[in-house]
Design a protein around this motif. Structure first.
Motif, PDB file in Angstrom:
ATOM      1  N   THR A 175       0.902  -1.217  -0.094  1.00 29.83           N
ATOM      2  CA  THR A 175      -0.149   0.010   0.014  1.00 29.83           C
ATOM      3  C   THR A 175       0.799   1.182   0.032  1.00 29.83           C
ATOM      4  O   THR A 175       2.036   1.019   0.038  1.00 29.83           O
ATOM      5  N   ALA A 176       0.343   2.292  -0.113  1.00 27.81           N
ATOM      6  CA  ALA A 176       1.126   3.680  -0.132  1.00 27.81           C
ATOM      7  C   ALA A 176       1.859   3.683   1.135  1.00 27.81           C
ATOM      8  O   ALA A 176       1.113   3.425   2.321  1.00 27.81           O
ATOM      9  N   ALA A 177       2.997   4.381   1.177  1.00 31.71           N
ATOM     10  CA  ALA A 177       3.471   4.631   2.539  1.00 31.71           C
ATOM     11  C   ALA A 177       2.779   5.959   3.216  1.00 31.71           C
ATOM     12  O   ALA A 177       2.269   6.734   2.435  1.00 31.71           O
ATOM     13  N   TYR A 228      -0.097  15.549  -2.847  1.00 33.57           N
ATOM     14  CA  TYR A 228      -0.344  15.036  -1.499  1.00 33.57           C
ATOM     15  C   TYR A 228      -1.547  14.427  -1.006  1.00 33.57           C
ATOM     16  O   TYR A 228      -2.644  15.193  -1.618  1.00 33.57           O
ATOM     17  N   VAL A 229      -1.677  13.482  -0.754  1.00 33.33           N
ATOM     18  CA  VAL A 229      -2.956  12.710  -0.465  1.00 33.33           C
ATOM     19  C   VAL A 229      -3.196  12.779   1.287  1.00 33.33           C
ATOM     20  O   VAL A 229      -2.446  12.130   1.907  1.00 33.33           O
ATOM     21  N   LEU A 230      -4.451  13.590   1.552  1.00 33.72           N
ATOM     22  CA  LEU A 230      -4.767  13.630   2.779  1.00 33.72           C
ATOM     23  C   LEU A 230      -6.073  12.956   3.217  1.00 33.72           C
ATOM     24  O   LEU A 230      -6.791  13.145   2.208  1.00 33.72           O
ATOM     25  N   LYS A 231      -6.141  12.155   4.366  1.00 36.74           N
ATOM     26  CA  LYS A 231      -7.397  11.466   4.402  1.00 36.74           C
ATOM     27  C   LYS A 231      -7.780  11.607   5.972  1.00 36.74           C
ATOM     28  O   LYS A 231      -6.954  11.434   6.802  1.00 36.74           O
ATOM     29  N   ALA A 232      -8.883  12.032   6.002  1.00 43.60           N
ATOM     30  CA  ALA A 232      -9.754  11.999   7.282  1.00 43.60           C
ATOM     31  C   ALA A 232      -9.669  10.361   7.783  1.00 43.60           C
ATOM     32  O   ALA A 232      -9.900   9.419   7.079  1.00 43.60           O
ATOM     33  N   ILE A 245      -1.644  10.856   5.999  1.00 46.69           N
ATOM     34  CA  ILE A 245      -0.876  11.454   4.875  1.00 46.69           C
ATOM     35  C   ILE A 245      -0.373  10.391   4.172  1.00 46.69           C
ATOM     36  O   ILE A 245       0.207   9.681   4.608  1.00 46.69           O
ATOM     37  N   GLU A 246      -0.768   9.984   2.792  1.00 48.64           N
ATOM     38  CA  GLU A 246      -0.319   9.033   1.820  1.00 48.64           C
ATOM     39  C   GLU A 246       0.555   9.584   0.757  1.00 48.64           C
ATOM     40  O   GLU A 246       0.493  10.684   0.253  1.00 48.64           O
ATOM     41  N   GLU A 247       1.533   8.668   0.425  1.00 50.44           N
ATOM     42  CA  GLU A 247       2.231   8.726  -0.628  1.00 50.44           C
ATOM     43  C   GLU A 247       1.248   8.667  -1.837  1.00 50.44           C
ATOM     44  O   GLU A 247       0.394   7.827  -1.764  1.00 50.44           O
ATOM     45  N   PHE A 248       1.422   9.343  -3.069  1.00 51.35           N
ATOM     46  CA  PHE A 248       0.396   9.365  -4.145  1.00 51.35           C
ATOM     47  C   PHE A 248       0.874   8.132  -5.030  1.00 51.35           C
ATOM     48  O   PHE A 248       2.044   7.896  -5.387  1.00 51.35           O
ATOM     49  N   MET A 249      -0.049   7.325  -5.234  1.00 51.85           N
ATOM     50  CA  MET A 249       0.266   6.046  -6.143  1.00 51.85           C
ATOM     51  C   MET A 249      -0.306   6.386  -7.528  1.00 51.85           C
ATOM     52  O   MET A 249      -1.453   6.887  -7.930  1.00 51.85           O
ATOM     53  N   ILE A 281      -8.004  -1.174  -5.127  1.00 53.68           N
ATOM     54  CA  ILE A 281      -6.679  -1.395  -5.551  1.00 53.68           C
ATOM     55  C   ILE A 281      -6.157  -0.297  -6.574  1.00 53.68           C
ATOM     56  O   ILE A 281      -6.973   0.086  -7.218  1.00 53.68           O
ATOM     57  N   MET A 282      -4.907  -0.149  -6.573  1.00 55.63           N
ATOM     58  CA  MET A 282      -4.095   0.561  -7.688  1.00 55.63           C
ATOM     59  C   MET A 282      -3.281  -0.294  -8.360  1.00 55.63           C
ATOM     60  O   MET A 282      -2.649  -1.034  -7.721  1.00 55.63           O
ATOM     61  N   VAL A 283      -3.622  -0.492  -9.737  1.00 58.80           N
ATOM     62  CA  VAL A 283      -2.619  -1.349 -10.498  1.00 58.80           C
ATOM     63  C   VAL A 283      -1.305  -0.290 -10.814  1.00 58.80           C
ATOM     64  O   VAL A 283      -1.519   0.515 -11.681  1.00 58.80           O
TER      65      VAL A 283
HETATM   66  P1  AMP Z   1     -10.318   6.298  -0.654  1.00 59.08           P
HETATM   67  O1  AMP Z   1     -11.662   6.796   0.068  1.00 59.08           O
HETATM   68  O2  AMP Z   1      -9.283   6.257   0.411  1.00 59.08           O
HETATM   69  O3  AMP Z   1     -10.717   5.265  -1.522  1.00 59.08           O
HETATM   70  O4  AMP Z   1      -9.813   7.423  -1.780  1.00 59.08           O
HETATM   71  C1  AMP Z   1     -10.800   8.046  -2.386  1.00 59.08           C
HETATM   72  C2  AMP Z   1     -10.090   8.154  -3.869  1.00 59.08           C
HETATM   73  O5  AMP Z   1      -9.004   8.830  -3.871  1.00 59.08           O
HETATM   74  C3  AMP Z   1      -9.551   6.730  -4.478  1.00 59.08           C
HETATM   75  O6  AMP Z   1     -10.508   6.065  -5.173  1.00 59.08           O
HETATM   76  C4  AMP Z   1      -8.390   7.393  -5.259  1.00 59.08           C
HETATM   77  O7  AMP Z   1      -8.926   7.752  -6.520  1.00 59.08           O
HETATM   78  C5  AMP Z   1      -7.821   8.442  -4.653  1.00 59.08           C
HETATM   79  N1  AMP Z   1      -6.752   8.073  -3.653  1.00 59.08           N
HETATM   80  C6  AMP Z   1      -6.689   7.611  -2.581  1.00 59.08           C
HETATM   81  N2  AMP Z   1      -5.600   7.554  -1.983  1.00 59.08           N
HETATM   82  C7  AMP Z   1      -4.582   7.582  -3.136  1.00 59.08           C
HETATM   83  C8  AMP Z   1      -3.160   7.089  -3.369  1.00 59.08           C
HETATM   84  N3  AMP Z   1      -2.543   6.965  -2.270  1.00 59.08           N
HETATM   85  N4  AMP Z   1      -2.847   7.666  -4.328  1.00 59.08           N
HETATM   86  C9  AMP Z   1      -3.351   7.944  -5.345  1.00 59.08           C
HETATM   87  N5  AMP Z   1      -4.904   8.313  -5.219  1.00 59.08           N
HETATM   88  C10 AMP Z   1      -5.294   7.988  -3.950  1.00 59.08           C
END
Ligand code: AMP
Ligand code: GLY
Length: 428
Positions: free
Chosen positions: A117-119, A140-144, A183-187, A271-273
């Motif tokens: 998975t992403a760092a 930059y990928v920010l997630k609640a 906070i994640e690495e962008f894939m 998944i991200m391929v």
């Molecule tokens: P999630 O709710 O975690 O699935 O994130 C929503 C959307 O954000 C995903 O369907 C992806 O399109 C994008 N996304 C989330 N995390 C990443 C990541 N680490 N790298 C690239 N795109 C992301």
């Protein structure tokens, strides 16, 4: 047998429709259901997050199996409460459902079990979060951390944007859901959804699907709950699928079981391929919506034995027999087009009249699943939600499935709604 199905979306209409076709099933009771589900089995006016009300309803109906569609009751622990009362339940425990309900929990599990998975970093304070950002590169990928109705992920192009987002999230942009941030690495790569039906030990893999999250054709505009889907998704080749099985699903299920929180139900692996292979974007504790609609429509065999064995155990070693009952080999290419109310995913009007749903459903290969619909006192079908109908079709090829689905869309007369016109474009 009698089933109680919880939920009211297109996903649940598709599940109800499919389960009702099983020779094992007498009645599919639904709570709260929708006008489409109403034509499958009796609907009870108990909301999907009204845990006390649902337990009361289960005690009244005494179903042989409870199937939980959406994430909210799972995160509230409905499965545990019903299991403690002796019911067989399709859906993970509250603890296992944290794979969806908490991104920090989910990332920690993936790290522990060595799942690609992403760092990432996990933060409750702005200063260390901003310092971490400076070690990453854009975007930059920010997630609640918590459930935010699919809106809790922000992809920021610049450091300034990301800094501002960190401040907003930590000061309650998504309430308590964003008190912790990931906070994640962008894939880079193409996304797909893989669904695994499991009793915590054995696993059945359904054909991979692809969702269309953006509101506009060509994948532009804001994110939505999903504007359409199709399966099988050719991006998930046999090789990718076997890597998902080996590198993701098996270590996750084994690890969760070993740590005392076996995962039962359906595990949704987003998944991200990537160039290095499949990596996890997210886990969900339920079927995807609208991915479920294409899976239920495209499956030739009976879904109920697989759902039942996931709820009751005994899948390990018998996977092939259950896969045969599902007739996975004969899965038909299927597509679904979401009809949404004008304005969605922003604010939209309710109450506009929809005509032609019956004619659409009478077309070759087409089934229309209801999501946000309502019926007026004088019997008119009207829109009541953002995503309103799912016009779903199977065919000999994905091309035929898509063409049939759009023929269904064109048979529906609803000036108050719109859809994307390019569902399936990546595969076609
Ligand atoms: P999630 O709710 O975690 O699935 O994130 C929503 C959307 O954000 C995903 O369907 C992806 O399109 C994008 N996304 C989330 N995390 C990443 C990541 N680490 N790298 C690239 N795109 C992301
Ligand atoms: N279709 C995306 C989801 O169900 O989360």
């Amino acid at each position: 047998m009698n089933i109680l199905l919880i939920g009211s979306g297109g996903r649940e209409h598709a599940l109800a429709w499919k389960m009702a076709q099983s020779p094992l099933v007498d009645v599919v009771h639904c709570a709260p259901g929708n006008p489409g589900m109403d034509q499958v089995g009796p609907c009870f006016d108990v909301a999907a997050d009204d845990i006390d009300g649902l337990v009361k309803l289960a005690l009244q109906i005494e179903p042989d199996l409870v199937v939980i569609g959406p994430e909210a009751p799972l995160a509230l622990g409905l499965s545990d409460i019903l299991r403690a009362r002796g019911f067989d339940v399709f859906g993970p425990s509250k603890e296992a459902a944290q794979l969806e309900a908490s991104k920090a929990f989910s990332k920690a599990r993936m790290t522990k079990y060595g799942v690609p998975t992403a760092a990432y970093g996990e933060f409750t304070e702005a200063a260390p979060a901003k310092a971490f950002l400076r070690k990453m590169s854009a975007p930059y990928v920010l997630k609640a951390d918590g459930l935010a109705a699919g809106k809790g992920v922000v992809i920021a192009e610049t450091l300034e944007e990301a800094d501002a987002e960190i401040d907003e999230m930590l000061s309650g942009k998504f309430g308590s859901a964003s008190a912790t941030l990931v906070i994640e690495e962008f894939m880079h790569g193409e996304e797909a959804s893989v669904f695994v039906i499991t009793d915590g030990e054995g696993a059945i893999f359904l054909p991979a699907a692809q969702d269309h999250k953006r509101v506009g054709d060509g994948d532009i505009g804001p994110n939505t709950g999903g504007m359409g889907a199709y399966a099988p998704a050719p991006i998930v080749s046999e090789e990718i699928m076997s890597r998902v099985r080996r590198e993701i699903a098996t270590p996750m299920l084994k690890g969760m079981a070993k740590d005392g929180m076996p995962y039962q139900g359906v595990l949704y692996i987003g998944i991200m391929v990537t160039a290095e292979g499949p990596k996890v974007v997210e886990f969900n504790a339920r079927f995807g919506d609208p991915e479920c609609q294409v899976l239920m429509k495209g499956l030739k065999g009976d879904i109920v034995p697989a759902i039942l064995v996931a709820a009751t155990g005994g899948l390990k070693g018998n996977e092939e027999a259950f896969a045969a009952l599902l007739e996975l080999e004969d899965f038909q290419p299927t597509a679904t087009v979401v009809l949404a109310a004008n304005g969605y995913p922003g604010s939209y009007e309710k109450g506009s009249v929809i005509e032609g749903v019956k004619s659409a459903g009478a077309l070759d290969g087409v089934t229309v699943f209801h999501a946000g619909t309502d019926v007026t006192a004088d019997g008119k079908l009207v829109a009541k939600g953002g995503r309103v109908l799912n016009v779903t079709a199977s065919g000999a090829s994905l091309r035929e499935a898509v063409d049939r689905a759009y023929a269904g869309v064109d048979a529906i007369d609803w000036p108050g709604g719109f859809c994307r016109r390019d569902i399936g474009w990546r595969a076609l």
